[in-house]
Motif scaffolding. Structure first.
Motif, PDB file in Angstrom:
ATOM      1  N   CYS A  61       1.176  -0.862  -0.127  1.00  0.00           N
ATOM      2  CA  CYS A  61       0.073   0.274  -0.180  1.00  0.00           C
ATOM      3  C   CYS A  61       1.346   1.068   0.366  1.00  0.00           C
ATOM      4  CB  CYS A  61      -0.761   0.038   1.051  1.00  0.00           C
ATOM      5  SG  CYS A  61      -2.171   1.409   1.761  1.00  0.00           S
ATOM      6  N   ALA A  62       0.381   2.019  -1.193  1.00  0.00           N
ATOM      7  CA  ALA A  62       1.781   2.912  -0.876  1.00  0.00           C
ATOM      8  C   ALA A  62       0.579   4.444  -1.086  1.00  0.00           C
ATOM      9  CB  ALA A  62       2.505   3.027  -2.681  1.00  0.00           C
ATOM     10  N   ALA A  63       1.141   5.294  -0.549  1.00  0.00           N
ATOM     11  CA  ALA A  63       0.393   6.770  -0.687  1.00  0.00           C
ATOM     12  C   ALA A  63       1.081   7.613  -1.228  1.00  0.00           C
ATOM     13  CB  ALA A  63      -0.102   6.886   0.714  1.00  0.00           C
ATOM     14  N   SER A  64      -0.489   8.415  -2.236  1.00  0.00           N
ATOM     15  CA  SER A  64       0.539   9.295  -3.646  1.00  0.00           C
ATOM     16  C   SER A  64       1.339  10.509  -2.685  1.00  0.00           C
ATOM     17  CB  SER A  64      -0.656   9.823  -4.095  1.00  0.00           C
ATOM     18  OG  SER A  64      -1.746  10.834  -3.844  1.00  0.00           O
ATOM     19  N   GLY A  65       0.564  10.780  -1.219  1.00  0.00           N
ATOM     20  CA  GLY A  65       1.323  12.261  -0.969  1.00  0.00           C
ATOM     21  C   GLY A  65       1.201  11.919   0.914  1.00  0.00           C
ATOM     22  N   SER A  66       1.705  12.619   1.091  1.00  0.00           N
ATOM     23  CA  SER A  66       1.748  13.398   2.901  1.00  0.00           C
ATOM     24  C   SER A  66      -0.411  12.546   3.844  1.00  0.00           C
ATOM     25  CB  SER A  66       2.732  14.224   3.501  1.00  0.00           C
ATOM     26  OG  SER A  66       3.695  14.385   3.287  1.00  0.00           O
ATOM     27  N   ILE A  67      -0.006  12.673   4.925  1.00  0.00           N
ATOM     28  CA  ILE A  67      -1.664  12.051   5.447  1.00  0.00           C
ATOM     29  C   ILE A  67      -1.555  12.955   6.753  1.00  0.00           C
ATOM     30  CG2 ILE A  67      -3.313  10.546   5.859  1.00  0.00           C
ATOM     31  CD1 ILE A  67      -2.041   8.662   3.915  1.00  0.00           C
ATOM     32  N   SER A  68      -2.340  14.216   6.329  1.00  0.00           N
ATOM     33  CA  SER A  68      -2.018  14.976   7.326  1.00  0.00           C
ATOM     34  C   SER A  68      -2.912  13.665   8.707  1.00  0.00           C
ATOM     35  CB  SER A  68      -2.859  15.973   7.454  1.00  0.00           C
ATOM     36  OG  SER A  68      -2.959  16.653   8.774  1.00  0.00           O
ATOM     37  N   GLY A  69      -1.726  14.260  10.110  1.00  0.00           N
ATOM     38  CA  GLY A  69      -2.158  13.566  11.647  1.00  0.00           C
ATOM     39  C   GLY A  69      -2.036  11.965  11.408  1.00  0.00           C
ATOM     40  N   LEU A  70      -1.940  11.146  10.591  1.00  0.00           N
ATOM     41  CA  LEU A  70      -1.824   9.858   9.947  1.00  0.00           C
ATOM     42  C   LEU A  70      -1.562   9.102  11.278  1.00  0.00           C
ATOM     43  CD1 LEU A  70      -1.943   7.575   7.978  1.00  0.00           C
ATOM     44  CD2 LEU A  70       0.441   7.792   7.915  1.00  0.00           C
ATOM     45  N   TYR A  71      -1.876   8.588  12.127  1.00  0.00           N
ATOM     46  CA  TYR A  71      -2.002   7.523  13.234  1.00  0.00           C
ATOM     47  C   TYR A  71      -1.014   6.155  13.097  1.00  0.00           C
ATOM     48  CZ  TYR A  71      -3.790   5.483  17.278  1.00  0.00           C
ATOM     49  OH  TYR A  71      -3.034   4.331  18.377  1.00  0.00           O
ATOM     50  N   GLY A 109      -5.680  10.975  13.644  1.00  0.00           N
ATOM     51  CA  GLY A 109      -5.945  10.627  14.990  1.00  0.00           C
ATOM     52  C   GLY A 109      -4.505  11.102  15.860  1.00  0.00           C
ATOM     53  N   ALA A 110      -4.489  11.168  16.568  1.00  0.00           N
ATOM     54  CA  ALA A 110      -3.648  11.169  18.438  1.00  0.00           C
ATOM     55  C   ALA A 110      -4.841  11.457  18.918  1.00  0.00           C
ATOM     56  CB  ALA A 110      -3.456  12.662  17.513  1.00  0.00           C
ATOM     57  N   GLY A 111      -4.459  10.895  20.173  1.00  0.00           N
ATOM     58  CA  GLY A 111      -5.520  10.811  21.217  1.00  0.00           C
ATOM     59  C   GLY A 111      -6.690  10.292  21.849  1.00  0.00           C
ATOM     60  N   GLY A 112      -7.072   9.645  20.604  1.00  0.00           N
ATOM     61  CA  GLY A 112      -8.034   8.292  20.878  1.00  0.00           C
ATOM     62  C   GLY A 112      -9.556   9.613  20.229  1.00  0.00           C
ATOM     63  N   ILE A 113      -8.670  10.762  18.887  1.00  0.00           N
ATOM     64  CA  ILE A 113      -9.555  11.605  18.463  1.00  0.00           C
ATOM     65  C   ILE A 113      -9.438  11.487  17.402  1.00  0.00           C
ATOM     66  CG2 ILE A 113     -10.331  14.042  18.315  1.00  0.00           C
ATOM     67  CD1 ILE A 113      -8.970  14.689  21.413  1.00  0.00           C
ATOM     68  N   ARG A 114      -9.722  11.144  16.744  1.00  0.00           N
ATOM     69  CA  ARG A 114     -10.115  11.381  14.888  1.00  0.00           C
ATOM     70  C   ARG A 114      -9.680  12.878  14.222  1.00  0.00           C
ATOM     71  NH1 ARG A 114     -15.249   9.346  10.960  1.00  0.00           N
ATOM     72  NH2 ARG A 114     -14.100   9.455   9.129  1.00  0.00           N
ATOM     73  N   THR A 115      -8.942  12.946  13.718  1.00  0.00           N
ATOM     74  CA  THR A 115      -8.676  14.321  13.345  1.00  0.00           C
ATOM     75  C   THR A 115      -8.833  14.394  11.409  1.00  0.00           C
ATOM     76  OG1 THR A 115      -5.977  13.806  13.254  1.00  0.00           O
ATOM     77  CG2 THR A 115      -6.749  14.758  15.006  1.00  0.00           C
ATOM     78  N   GLY A 118     -20.944 -11.637   0.954  1.00  0.00           N
ATOM     79  CA  GLY A 118     -21.428 -12.436   2.162  1.00  0.00           C
ATOM     80  C   GLY A 118     -21.082 -12.619   3.457  1.00  0.00           C
ATOM     81  N   LYS A 119     -19.861 -11.086   3.641  1.00  0.00           N
ATOM     82  CA  LYS A 119     -19.471 -11.435   4.944  1.00  0.00           C
ATOM     83  C   LYS A 119     -18.788 -10.227   5.629  1.00  0.00           C
ATOM     84  CE  LYS A 119     -16.460 -15.100   4.401  1.00  0.00           C
ATOM     85  NZ  LYS A 119     -14.703 -16.046   4.526  1.00  0.00           N
ATOM     86  N   ASP A 120     -18.642  -9.686   6.869  1.00  0.00           N
ATOM     87  CA  ASP A 120     -19.211  -7.842   6.405  1.00  0.00           C
ATOM     88  C   ASP A 120     -16.999  -7.901   6.556  1.00  0.00           C
ATOM     89  OD1 ASP A 120     -21.074  -7.884   9.886  1.00  0.00           O
ATOM     90  OD2 ASP A 120     -21.009  -7.765   7.191  1.00  0.00           O
ATOM     91  N   ARG A 121     -17.433  -6.414   6.385  1.00  0.00           N
ATOM     92  CA  ARG A 121     -15.329  -5.506   5.960  1.00  0.00           C
ATOM     93  C   ARG A 121     -14.882  -6.256   7.252  1.00  0.00           C
ATOM     94  NH1 ARG A 121     -13.958  -0.531   3.102  1.00  0.00           N
ATOM     95  NH2 ARG A 121     -15.135  -1.851   1.574  1.00  0.00           N
ATOM     96  N   GLU A 122     -13.853  -6.954   7.414  1.00  0.00           N
ATOM     97  CA  GLU A 122     -12.982  -8.116   8.244  1.00  0.00           C
ATOM     98  C   GLU A 122     -11.440  -6.844   8.716  1.00  0.00           C
ATOM     99  OE1 GLU A 122     -11.350 -11.730  10.274  1.00  0.00           O
ATOM    100  OE2 GLU A 122     -12.105 -11.251   8.385  1.00  0.00           O
ATOM    101  N   TRP A 123     -11.083  -6.363  10.042  1.00  0.00           N
ATOM    102  CA  TRP A 123      -9.927  -5.815  10.386  1.00  0.00           C
ATOM    103  C   TRP A 123      -9.364  -6.691  10.297  1.00  0.00           C
ATOM    104  CZ3 TRP A 123      -7.561  -6.565  14.493  1.00  0.00           C
ATOM    105  CH2 TRP A 123      -6.230  -5.672  15.012  1.00  0.00           C
ATOM    106  N   VAL A 124      -8.156  -7.121   9.653  1.00  0.00           N
ATOM    107  CA  VAL A 124      -7.694  -7.546   9.479  1.00  0.00           C
ATOM    108  C   VAL A 124      -5.812  -6.998  10.176  1.00  0.00           C
ATOM    109  CG1 VAL A 124      -8.100  -8.907   7.967  1.00  0.00           C
ATOM    110  CG2 VAL A 124      -6.865  -7.940   7.868  1.00  0.00           C
ATOM    111  N   ALA A 125      -5.310  -6.399  10.265  1.00  0.00           N
ATOM    112  CA  ALA A 125      -3.851  -6.032  10.848  1.00  0.00           C
ATOM    113  C   ALA A 125      -4.477  -4.107  10.375  1.00  0.00           C
ATOM    114  CB  ALA A 125      -3.088  -6.232   9.678  1.00  0.00           C
ATOM    115  N   ARG A 126      -3.177  -3.340  11.917  1.00  0.00           N
ATOM    116  CA  ARG A 126      -2.495  -2.743  12.315  1.00  0.00           C
ATOM    117  C   ARG A 126      -1.434  -2.087  12.737  1.00  0.00           C
ATOM    118  NH1 ARG A 126      -5.852   1.744  15.891  1.00  0.00           N
ATOM    119  NH2 ARG A 126      -7.237   1.647  13.883  1.00  0.00           N
ATOM    120  N   LEU A 127      -1.291  -1.173  11.891  1.00  0.00           N
ATOM    121  CA  LEU A 127       0.958  -0.371  12.349  1.00  0.00           C
ATOM    122  C   LEU A 127       0.473   0.695  12.321  1.00  0.00           C
ATOM    123  CD1 LEU A 127       3.631  -1.041  11.890  1.00  0.00           C
ATOM    124  CD2 LEU A 127       3.575  -0.335   9.657  1.00  0.00           C
ATOM    125  N   ALA A 128       1.142   0.685  13.569  1.00  0.00           N
ATOM    126  CA  ALA A 128       0.429   2.131  14.114  1.00  0.00           C
ATOM    127  C   ALA A 128       2.029   2.905  14.264  1.00  0.00           C
ATOM    128  CB  ALA A 128       0.126   1.669  15.957  1.00  0.00           C
TER     129      ALA A 128
END
Length: 121
Positions: free
Chosen positions: A22-32, A100-106, A42-52
């Protein structure tokens, strides 16, 4: 707007491996964190990984031990290594930027377009 692009999907036999990118075309403000999700009919969207931003990783039990997320959030290049793949792993895989930051979506977050992973004999 910044775009996320996934790549690396394809057809693989059960027990095989794939590495998604996964690559981004530019900087993402407040990337958490960068998340990976998957969705199949037939399935819900499922979270499979997080890199903080701090380097911490998390996985659900369904993929733990088989999936590994890595990358450079500063450069917004994220990978998902998938090993020992099963047919149930089939789906469209999306990367998602969490703002986000500190539990707040930015920000609204950003979704990629997805890449198809099919695990079939």
């Amino acid at each position: 707007q910044v775009q996320l692009v996934e790549s690396g999907g394809g057809l693989v036999q059960p027990g095989g491996s794939l590495r998604l990118s996964c690559a981004a075309s530019g900087s993402i403000s407040g990337l958490y964190a960068m998340d990976w999700y998957r969705q199949s009919p037939g399935k819900d969207r499922e979270w499979v990984a997080r890199l903080a931003k701090d380097g911490a990783t998390n996985y659900p039990d369904s993929v733990k031990g088989r999936y590994t997320v890595s990358g450079d959030l500063a450069g917004i290049t994220v990978y998902l290594q998938m090993n020992s793949l099963k047919p149930d792993d089939t789906g469209v895989y999306y990367c998602h930027a969490v703002q986000g930051a500190g539990g707040i979506r930015t920000g609204p977050g950003i979704w990629g377009q997805g890449t198809q992973v099919t695990v079939s004999a």
